[in-house]
Design an enzyme around this catalytic site. Structure first.
Site, PDB file in Angstrom:
ATOM      1  N   ASP A 183       0.902  -1.335  -0.038  1.00 23.72           N
ATOM      2  CA  ASP A 183       0.101   0.182  -0.212  1.00 23.72           C
ATOM      3  C   ASP A 183       0.944   1.312  -0.099  1.00 23.72           C
ATOM      4  O   ASP A 183       1.966   1.093   0.632  1.00 23.72           O
ATOM      5  CB  ASP A 183      -0.932  -0.128   1.284  1.00 23.72           C
ATOM      6  CG  ASP A 183      -2.099  -1.101   1.087  1.00 23.72           C
ATOM      7  OD1 ASP A 183      -2.266  -1.332   0.105  1.00 23.72           O
ATOM      8  OD2 ASP A 183      -2.513  -1.310   2.121  1.00 23.72           O
ATOM      9  N   TYR A 212       6.656  -8.018   8.632  1.00 27.19           N
ATOM     10  CA  TYR A 212       6.552  -6.521   8.801  1.00 27.19           C
ATOM     11  C   TYR A 212       6.730  -6.024  10.228  1.00 27.19           C
ATOM     12  O   TYR A 212       6.735  -6.937  11.145  1.00 27.19           O
ATOM     13  CB  TYR A 212       4.884  -6.449   8.347  1.00 27.19           C
ATOM     14  CG  TYR A 212       4.345  -6.746   7.173  1.00 27.19           C
ATOM     15  CD1 TYR A 212       4.454  -5.907   5.989  1.00 27.19           C
ATOM     16  CD2 TYR A 212       3.733  -8.003   6.895  1.00 27.19           C
ATOM     17  CE1 TYR A 212       3.918  -6.173   4.876  1.00 27.19           C
ATOM     18  CE2 TYR A 212       3.623  -8.382   5.581  1.00 27.19           C
ATOM     19  CZ  TYR A 212       3.369  -7.420   4.730  1.00 27.19           C
ATOM     20  OH  TYR A 212       2.818  -7.829   3.455  1.00 27.19           O
ATOM     21  N   ASP A 248      -6.659   2.019   8.902  1.00 24.75           N
ATOM     22  CA  ASP A 248      -5.276   2.640   8.975  1.00 24.75           C
ATOM     23  C   ASP A 248      -5.494   4.218   8.916  1.00 24.75           C
ATOM     24  O   ASP A 248      -6.536   4.839   9.221  1.00 24.75           O
ATOM     25  CB  ASP A 248      -4.457   2.305   7.940  1.00 24.75           C
ATOM     26  CG  ASP A 248      -4.722   2.637   6.353  1.00 24.75           C
ATOM     27  OD1 ASP A 248      -5.804   3.643   6.466  1.00 24.75           O
ATOM     28  OD2 ASP A 248      -4.530   1.977   5.510  1.00 24.75           O
ATOM     29  N   ARG A 289      -3.386  -4.660   8.714  1.00 21.05           N
ATOM     30  CA  ARG A 289      -4.537  -3.718   9.280  1.00 21.05           C
ATOM     31  C   ARG A 289      -5.421  -4.326  10.063  1.00 21.05           C
ATOM     32  O   ARG A 289      -5.870  -3.919  11.012  1.00 21.05           O
ATOM     33  CB  ARG A 289      -4.923  -2.977   8.053  1.00 21.05           C
ATOM     34  CG  ARG A 289      -4.328  -1.771   7.258  1.00 21.05           C
ATOM     35  CD  ARG A 289      -5.274  -1.104   6.122  1.00 21.05           C
ATOM     36  NE  ARG A 289      -5.393  -1.874   5.342  1.00 21.05           N
ATOM     37  CZ  ARG A 289      -6.255  -1.971   4.262  1.00 21.05           C
ATOM     38  NH1 ARG A 289      -7.320  -1.325   4.479  1.00 21.05           N
ATOM     39  NH2 ARG A 289      -6.268  -2.804   3.304  1.00 21.05           N
TER      40      ARG A 289
END
Length: 311
Positions: free
Chosen positions: A51, A79, A93, A184
């Site tokens: 993203d 991540y 987010d 998310r």
């Protein structure tokens, strides 16, 4: 001289893998276009999107490496993320609007206590703001129109999950997860388990399969570098295949393999981890990558072949 009259810059037949450290605010496709332009490459592709809000590792494939990009799409990802407790947003987010605000009453010990429930195989409901399609239309188009559609939960696997820093209401964590995992959604679900909700405020990908940020480069650094320096950042095609066991063929077997012929395993010398591996990377005797193959039913069957190799 008009733009149509300007001589076209010749493109290069380039093979290799670029470990790009994608910047904040840029889509994966835009990052790919910029890198492809800098390298004047004929053919390029990425190995799964990040993203615009996310930064970090975006492996880009050039030339023959694009044949193996699917293997990284299937790979586990790592991540480092920061979630903010107490606020839920429309998108999950920081790009979304706040839709729910609650007091944060938990402490760090409580956060550690809920994490085990999110390790292993879990069910996630994909967010409305995602590229998954329903009736041929991405979910985010429904979301932007103010519509919510039913989504089925999907099974994903969280391999590792650990807290890196806790400065409430912000919590930074590291997660290694299977393909299809929405970090998310993971942050939102942890927030709900804590009774206060949460949304993601930062996301950085640090690993894709066996690839890491260690040898990555930024677009700014590539832009400032000379052509020879840019080429030095390229990894060989088989950087994508480092987790595959290795099989080496003699000259005759190499010739037959490159013609797409299935080879009898009884006629080959296969040792180590490759003996029972369903998929292997295959090399000629001099160390040149030939491609990948499947093993089974007594044969080594070519799956994808490399026409040329770089490096």
């Amino acid at each position: 001289m008009t733009a149509s009259q300007r001589p076209r810059v010749p493109r290069r037949a380039l093979d290799g893998v670029l470990l790009l450290d994608k910047p904040l605010g840029l889509s994966s496709n835009d990052a790919l276009i910029r890198a492809k332009r800098l390298y004047l490459a004929k053919k390029a592709g990425h190995t799964g999107t990040l993203d615009p809000l996310a930064t970090g590792l975006l492996p880009l494939c050039f030339g023959e490496a694009t044949k193996f990009s699917q293997d990284l799409l299937e790979a586990d990802k790592t991540y480092e993320a920061t979630m903010r407790l107490g606020i839920r947003t429309t998108t999950g987010d920081a790009e979304g609007e706040a839709i729910d605000t609650r007091e944060v009453t938990c402490d760090e010990a409580a956060i550690h206590a809920v994490l085990p429930a999110f390790i292993g195989e879990i069910t996630q409901v994909p967010p409305m703001y995602s590229a998954l399609k329903r009736d041929g239309k991405p979910l985010y188009e429904y979301a932007r129109a103010g519509q919510t559609v039913e989504r089925e939960g999907r099974q994903v696997t969280i391999l590792k999950l650990e807290i890196l820093a806790c400065a409430l209401p912000d919590v930074t964590f590291r997660v290694t997860c299977s393909k299809g995992t929405y970090v998310r959604t993971l942050a939102e679900d942890i927030g709900e388990a804590l009774g206060c909700g949460a949304h993601l405020v930062a996301l950085r990908r640090t690993g894709v399969g066996a690839l890491t940020l260690e040898n990555s480069v930024t677009l700014d650094a590539l832009s400032d570098a000379a052509e020879s320096e840019r080429d030095a950042w390229l990894q060989p095609v088989d950087a994508l295949l480092s987790t595959f066991p290795l099989v080496q063929l003699n000259e005759d077997a190499t010739r037959r393999f490159l013609h797409g012929q299935r080879l009898k395993l009884s006629e080959l010398t296969i040792t180590g981890d490759a003996v029972n591996a369903p998929r292997v990377r295959v090399y000629a005797a001099q160390g040149r990558l030939l491609g990948v193959a499947k093993q089974g039913e007594g044969v080594l069957a070519p799956e994808r072949l490399v026409v040329t190799t770089a490096g």
